[in-house]
Design a protein around this motif. Structure first.
Motif, PDB file in Angstrom:
ATOM      1  N   THR A   1      36.779  28.859  15.972  1.00  0.00           N
ATOM      2  CA  THR A   1      36.349  28.459  17.310  1.00  0.00           C
ATOM      3  C   THR A   1      34.865  28.720  17.507  1.00  0.00           C
ATOM      4  O   THR A   1      34.136  27.894  18.065  1.00  0.00           O
ATOM      5  CB  THR A   1      37.156  29.228  18.381  1.00  0.00           C
ATOM      6  OG1 THR A   1      38.546  28.956  18.210  1.00  0.00           O
ATOM      7  CG2 THR A   1      36.734  28.803  19.779  1.00  0.00           C
ATOM      8  N   TRP A   2      34.403  29.873  17.020  1.00  0.00           N
ATOM      9  CA  TRP A   2      32.979  30.196  17.140  1.00  0.00           C
ATOM     10  C   TRP A   2      32.139  29.214  16.339  1.00  0.00           C
ATOM     11  O   TRP A   2      31.076  28.763  16.807  1.00  0.00           O
ATOM     12  CB  TRP A   2      32.739  31.626  16.648  1.00  0.00           C
ATOM     13  CG  TRP A   2      31.288  32.004  16.684  1.00  0.00           C
ATOM     14  CD1 TRP A   2      30.561  32.393  17.776  1.00  0.00           C
ATOM     15  CD2 TRP A   2      30.384  32.005  15.575  1.00  0.00           C
ATOM     16  NE1 TRP A   2      29.252  32.633  17.417  1.00  0.00           N
ATOM     17  CE2 TRP A   2      29.109  32.407  16.071  1.00  0.00           C
ATOM     18  CE3 TRP A   2      30.529  31.720  14.217  1.00  0.00           C
ATOM     19  CZ2 TRP A   2      28.004  32.528  15.252  1.00  0.00           C
ATOM     20  CZ3 TRP A   2      29.423  31.838  13.395  1.00  0.00           C
ATOM     21  CH2 TRP A   2      28.171  32.230  13.913  1.00  0.00           C
TER      22      TRP A   2
ATOM     23  N   SER B   1      32.089  25.844  18.180  1.00  0.00           N
ATOM     24  CA  SER B   1      31.446  25.869  19.493  1.00  0.00           C
ATOM     25  C   SER B   1      29.987  25.451  19.418  1.00  0.00           C
ATOM     26  O   SER B   1      29.409  25.001  20.415  1.00  0.00           O
ATOM     27  CB  SER B   1      31.557  27.268  20.119  1.00  0.00           C
ATOM     28  OG  SER B   1      30.816  28.216  19.364  1.00  0.00           O
TER      29      SER B   1
ATOM     30  N   ARG C   1      29.632  18.746  20.639  1.00  0.00           N
ATOM     31  CA  ARG C   1      30.898  18.512  21.329  1.00  0.00           C
ATOM     32  C   ARG C   1      30.837  17.349  22.310  1.00  0.00           C
ATOM     33  O   ARG C   1      31.799  17.108  23.041  1.00  0.00           O
ATOM     34  CB  ARG C   1      31.343  19.793  22.031  1.00  0.00           C
ATOM     35  CG  ARG C   1      31.792  20.879  21.045  1.00  0.00           C
ATOM     36  CD  ARG C   1      32.003  22.209  21.712  1.00  0.00           C
ATOM     37  NE  ARG C   1      32.922  22.092  22.822  1.00  0.00           N
ATOM     38  CZ  ARG C   1      33.088  23.031  23.741  1.00  0.00           C
ATOM     39  NH1 ARG C   1      32.383  24.150  23.678  1.00  0.00           N
ATOM     40  NH2 ARG C   1      33.942  22.853  24.738  1.00  0.00           N
TER      41      ARG C   1
ATOM     42  N   GLU D   1      35.002  17.315  19.913  1.00  0.00           N
ATOM     43  CA  GLU D   1      35.596  18.089  21.006  1.00  0.00           C
ATOM     44  C   GLU D   1      37.101  18.221  20.814  1.00  0.00           C
ATOM     45  O   GLU D   1      37.694  19.267  21.103  1.00  0.00           O
ATOM     46  CB  GLU D   1      35.290  17.404  22.345  1.00  0.00           C
ATOM     47  CG  GLU D   1      35.950  18.050  23.559  1.00  0.00           C
ATOM     48  CD  GLU D   1      35.470  19.464  23.831  1.00  0.00           C
ATOM     49  OE1 GLU D   1      36.140  20.171  24.607  1.00  0.00           O
ATOM     50  OE2 GLU D   1      34.423  19.864  23.276  1.00  0.00           O
TER      51      GLU D   1
ATOM     52  N   PHE E   1      37.712  20.896  18.318  1.00  0.00           N
ATOM     53  CA  PHE E   1      37.486  22.197  18.950  1.00  0.00           C
ATOM     54  C   PHE E   1      38.685  22.607  19.809  1.00  0.00           C
ATOM     55  O   PHE E   1      39.143  23.755  19.767  1.00  0.00           O
ATOM     56  CB  PHE E   1      36.222  22.151  19.803  1.00  0.00           C
ATOM     57  CG  PHE E   1      35.959  23.408  20.580  1.00  0.00           C
ATOM     58  CD1 PHE E   1      35.400  24.521  19.974  1.00  0.00           C
ATOM     59  CD2 PHE E   1      36.278  23.479  21.929  1.00  0.00           C
ATOM     60  CE1 PHE E   1      35.162  25.689  20.691  1.00  0.00           C
ATOM     61  CE2 PHE E   1      36.043  24.636  22.652  1.00  0.00           C
ATOM     62  CZ  PHE E   1      35.490  25.744  22.038  1.00  0.00           C
TER      63      PHE E   1
END
Length: 331
Positions: free
Chosen positions: A165-166, A169, A173, A179, A182
């Motif tokens: 996730t990091w 990010s 996105r 996106e 993510f």
């Protein structure tokens, strides 16, 4: 502002067989030196890193889920498979979308990312339905689940998904499939938290139905994610106006400009995520310079509404009687 300026929503002024030669069409293409939707190389690198993390852990989770007879772990692994698929498709779509326009593909392959989002959405919904059915069956007849491996793998899964996730990010996105990837990973992070809670409950209370409950929560998260992807990508494929852009407001803004008499056949859509486009037919007062007004109106939709790809057909209104020269005999 012209007192006669109006904005109409008439559709279909281009009648079958009508010649385009009877119309003066002016086209503006602004901002083609930069890109609005394709992930740059840095984003592709982040996607590849997240893909490697997920694939490695997914293999561990499948083995652990089979050994522990845990549906929650296997459902998480299935969700991670969709995560890997989402990221893989995002990488492929980004490369396809980066290809220049050629032949009959006048916009290139920029909608490849929208197709990948559709595939990801359908896959999520289908897997969620399977997990939902199995989860209900396990609530009715709960099997014996070893809570130790469930908790251990879930805790490692939380760490892996936090890392993925990091990494994602920081990617671009604004792209729908980036996106979507993510959101896949973020949803999986929440699913692992639910699985860890199920492992704790099984270890401390012996309540084996907690595994089925956790699987149902995972299925609900997958349904939410998949349905969102289908809605967003479906809007693009159906050429709906981008979210946050009101065609009526644009029409009124154009009609309010000085010397504008009428605005109609206004269409706003997205070629792909982050690439809104507009076309409209604008009539200005007699004697006005159509080219000057075209540039002014194009600047308005770009600066006020963020639409840099516009096609405006601007023509001056004819006033007064038509003059028809008589036919002369050749005698």
């Amino acid at each position: 502002m012209s007192a006669r300026a109006v904005f109409t929503t008439a559709i279909g002024s281009w009648l079958p067989g009508q010649s385009a030669a009877n119309h003066r069409v002016t086209i503006l293409r602004v901002g083609h030196d930069h890109d609005h939707h394709v992930a740059p190389d840095a984003s592709n690198g982040r996607l590849a890193t997240a893909l490697g993390l997920i694939l490695a852990f997914m293999a561990v989770e499948v083995v652990a889920g089979i050994l522990a007879d845990s549906l929650a772990l296997l459902s998480d692994a299935a969700h991670m498979l969709t995560d890997a698929g989402a990221i893989g498709l995002a990488l492929v779509a980004a490369r396809l979308a980066a290809r220049p326009a050629a032949g009959g593909f006048t916009f290139g392959l920029k909608r490849a990312e929208i197709l990948s989002a559709q595939v990801n959405g359908v896959t999520l919904v289908a897997l969620a339905a399977v997990i939902l059915a199995e989860g209900i069956q396990r609530l009715i007849d709960p099997p014996s689940v070893d809570g130790g491996p469930v908790l251990a793998v879930a805790l490692v899964g939380i760490v892996v998904n936090l890392a993925a996730t990091w990494v994602l990010s920081g990617a671009n996105r604004r792209s729908l499939n980036v996106e979507g990837a993510f959101q896949h990973v973020l949803t999986d992070l929440f699913a692992f938290v639910a699985t860890a809670v199920a492992g704790v409950v099984i270890l401390t209370t012996g309540y084996h139905s907690a595994d089925g409950i956790a699987a149902l929560l995972v299925a609900a998260l997958m349904l939410r994610s998949g349905w969102g992807l289908l809605l967003d990508s479906g809007r693009v494929l159906l050429e709906a106006a981008p979210r946050g852009i009101d065609p009526q407001e644009i029409g009124r803004a154009l009609a309010a400009e000085s010397h504008v008499v009428e605005v109609h056949d206004l269409h706003v859509w997205e070629v792909t995520s982050g690439m809104p486009s507009l076309s409209a037919h604008v009539t200005v007062g007699a004697g006005c310079d159509a080219q000057t007004h075209r540039r002014k109106l194009a600047d308005l939709v770009r600066d006020r509404f963020g639409i840099e790809h516009s096609t405006l057909q601007v023509e001056a209104r004819h006033e007064g009687p038509l003059e028809i020269e008589p036919l002369h005999s050749g005698h």
